[in-house]
Design an enzyme around this catalytic site. Structure first.
Site, PDB file in Angstrom:
ATOM      1  N   ASP A  11       0.833  -1.177   0.180  1.00 59.97           N
ATOM      2  CA  ASP A  11       0.104  -0.077   0.025  1.00 59.97           C
ATOM      3  C   ASP A  11       0.991   1.228  -0.245  1.00 59.97           C
ATOM      4  OD1 ASP A  11      -2.089   1.493   0.104  1.00 59.97           O
ATOM      5  OD2 ASP A  11      -3.085   0.864   1.958  1.00 59.97           O
ATOM      6  N   ASP A 105      -2.549   2.202  -6.353  1.00 61.49           N
ATOM      7  CA  ASP A 105      -1.409   2.416  -5.161  1.00 61.49           C
ATOM      8  C   ASP A 105      -1.578   1.104  -4.163  1.00 61.49           C
ATOM      9  OD1 ASP A 105      -4.049   3.047  -4.228  1.00 61.49           O
ATOM     10  OD2 ASP A 105      -2.966   4.391  -2.543  1.00 61.49           O
ATOM     11  N   GLU A 106      -2.122  -0.107  -4.684  1.00 63.65           N
ATOM     12  CA  GLU A 106      -2.585  -1.068  -3.858  1.00 63.65           C
ATOM     13  C   GLU A 106      -2.408  -2.379  -4.549  1.00 63.65           C
ATOM     14  OE1 GLU A 106      -5.584  -2.418  -0.260  1.00 63.65           O
ATOM     15  OE2 GLU A 106      -5.813  -0.466  -1.523  1.00 63.65           O
TER      16      GLU A 106
END
Length: 485
Positions: A11, A105-106
């Site tokens: 993350d 983003d993860e």
């Protein structure tokens, strides 16, 4: 459940805001808020400096301004965020064939499938090297969680924030989860948490004590049974490399309610074009066009039309959305519009071009008008969307806070703000010192939109990484813990 922590969850830390701070030296270490800046804008991401004032994602921007009036408020630059995300995902793909992106983003990574880890020490080493690689390639930080399941890996990465690594050893799940809020478990949102609270259950340990039968009685067989298993740390969900999108859609919330019917139709057609751009970008087509309208009183209507076959033709989607709009009463005003396409496929139905022409003929639309629409059907580039003006019409540009510009005399910079016929620009680059601020007329011919600069000018070469990593590393097996630089 695995006996080795080989599921990794990455993350990125305050991703959008961190990208902006990396791109703008003058904002490093300062509160930054990225999101919609209008009266109805919503925070997308807040930097950790802004979070200290109570600002968080999904908060109305107006409320954020009251909490952190001196923060930098910027409009998102999704073109740059996607570029940086692609760099990160390429690194993850080098670790395993099983990478499951959840957002820009993860992502989850199955290290076991990549043959890169078979014990705690090797998994931890890969996690640390991944964080180093991300920093070297993008200049950003990310938090890594390692565990024997997806649920626990995500919990671990959350506990490692910011810029850390956390390992949860298989066998310690029950003790770790017991005191945590029920909201930590997948599938427990605000409504379910409130339902459980009224039944006297606020922690995971309360769920265990209640037993499966009571949870099934409260939540139903599927949800109650699943929640009981997860309360014990049991989560057998696999990392899935391909997550098929069920739909593609775009929507806009307007600062002021739209009352002009012509303007509403124009916005619907614009959204249809943007939707098709995303559709084509994903290499897909779709068969059902969906229109979403939220009216002045917050009532939300959806209408859909299924075509004879899948299409990625902007004219077809645009006209279908316009037809759907005709069936919606917009009297009183419209605050949100959205256009989506469902029933996705990886091919197109060619005779839909003829279908579009036939539908225009059936409605009596002049051929000339249809031709004019087709002229603007091609995908526009990102900068044209962000700065609607053209070089021949500088006064028509919209100078959005945070977006990139270039001045003939002063070079690259970014917009700090604009208004009353002026635009203020700070001239700096990602690898420069904080730059000077200058103000220009909005129609200054020497100032024009620019592409974002790379966050790292000469990134380290990780093309052969992680070939140097051994499959497993010698050394004692580490218990769960946190490692930060």
């Amino acid at each position: 459940m695995r006996t080795v922590p080989t599921i990794l969850h990455l993350d990125m830390d305050a991703f959008y805001a961190s990208v902006e701070q990396a791109a703008k030296p003058s904002l490093r270490g300062k509160p930054v808020v990225v999101g919609g800046l209008g009266p109805r804008g919503v925070v997308a991401t807040a930097s950790y400096e802004a979070r200290r004032f109570g600002v968080h994602s999904a908060m109305p921007t107006a409320q954020a301004r009251r909490l952190a009036p001196n923060a930098a408020y910027l409009v998102p630059r999704f073109q740059l965020y996607r570029t940086v995300s692609n760099q990160v995902m390429e690194l993850l793909a080098r670790l395993s064939p099983l990478v499951e992106p959840l957002s820009l983003d993860e992502a989850f990574v199955d290290l076991e499938a990549g043959g890169r880890a078979d014990d705690t020490a090797s998994a931890r080493e890969i996690g640390e090297q991944l964080r180093t690689a991300i920093s070297a390639v993008t200049g950003l930080t990310g938090s890594v969680g390692l565990a024997g399941s997806k649920m626990l890996a995500k919990i671990a990465s959350e506990e490692a924030k910011p810029n850390g690594l956390r390992v949860i050893e298989p066998g310690t799940e029950r003790e770790l989860l017991a005191p945590m809020s029920v909201r930590i478990l997948p599938g427990v949102g605000p409504a379910t948490a409130d339902h459980l609270r009224r039944a006297g259950m606020t922690t995971v340990d309360d769920l265990v004590a209640a037993g499966e039968a009571e949870l099934v009685r409260l939540l139903g067989k599927a949800h109650g049974g699943s929640l009981h298993r997860m309360a014990f740390g049991h989560d057998d969900r696999p990392v899935v490399a391909e997550r098929d999108a069920k739909s593609v859609s775009v929507e806009d919330t307007f600062d002021v309610d739209l009352h002009d019917r012509v303007r509403v139709r124009t916005e619907v057609e614009r959204l249809a074009d943007r939707c098709v751009q995303r559709l084509r970008g994903a290499g897909r087509s779709g068969r059902t066009v969906v229109l979403k309208v939220r009216r002045y009183d917050f009532s939300t209507l959806t209408r859909s039309e299924t075509l004879r076959g899948p299409t990625d033709d902007p004219a077809v989607v645009r006209e279908a959305a316009a037809r759907l709009l005709e069936a919606v009463d917009t009297t009183g005003g419209v605050r949100l519009l959205g256009v989506g396409v469902t029933g996705l496929a990886d091919y197109t139905q060619e005779d839909l071009f003829a279908q579009a022409a036939g539908e225009r003929a059936a409605t009596g639309e002049p051929a000339g008008e249809a031709a004019a629409k087709d002229d603007r059907a091609g995908p526009a580039d990102g900068l044209r969307q962000e700065f609607p003006g053209t070089p021949e019409d500088p006064a028509a540009r919209h100078w959005h806070a945070g977006h990139d510009v270039h001045h003939d005399a002063y070079g690259h910079g970014w917009v700090q703000g604009s208004g009353i016929g002026r635009v203020t620009v700070r001239f700096e680059e990602p690898d420069s010192a904080p730059g000077r601020v200058r103000t220009f007329r909005i129609d200054d011919a020497a100032l024009r939109p620019a592409d974002p600069l790379p966050l790292v000018r000469d990134p380290a070469d990780y093309s052969s990484w992680p070939a140097s990593l051994p499959k497993s590393l010698s050394g004692p097996t580490s218990s769960g813990g946190e490692s930060r630089p």
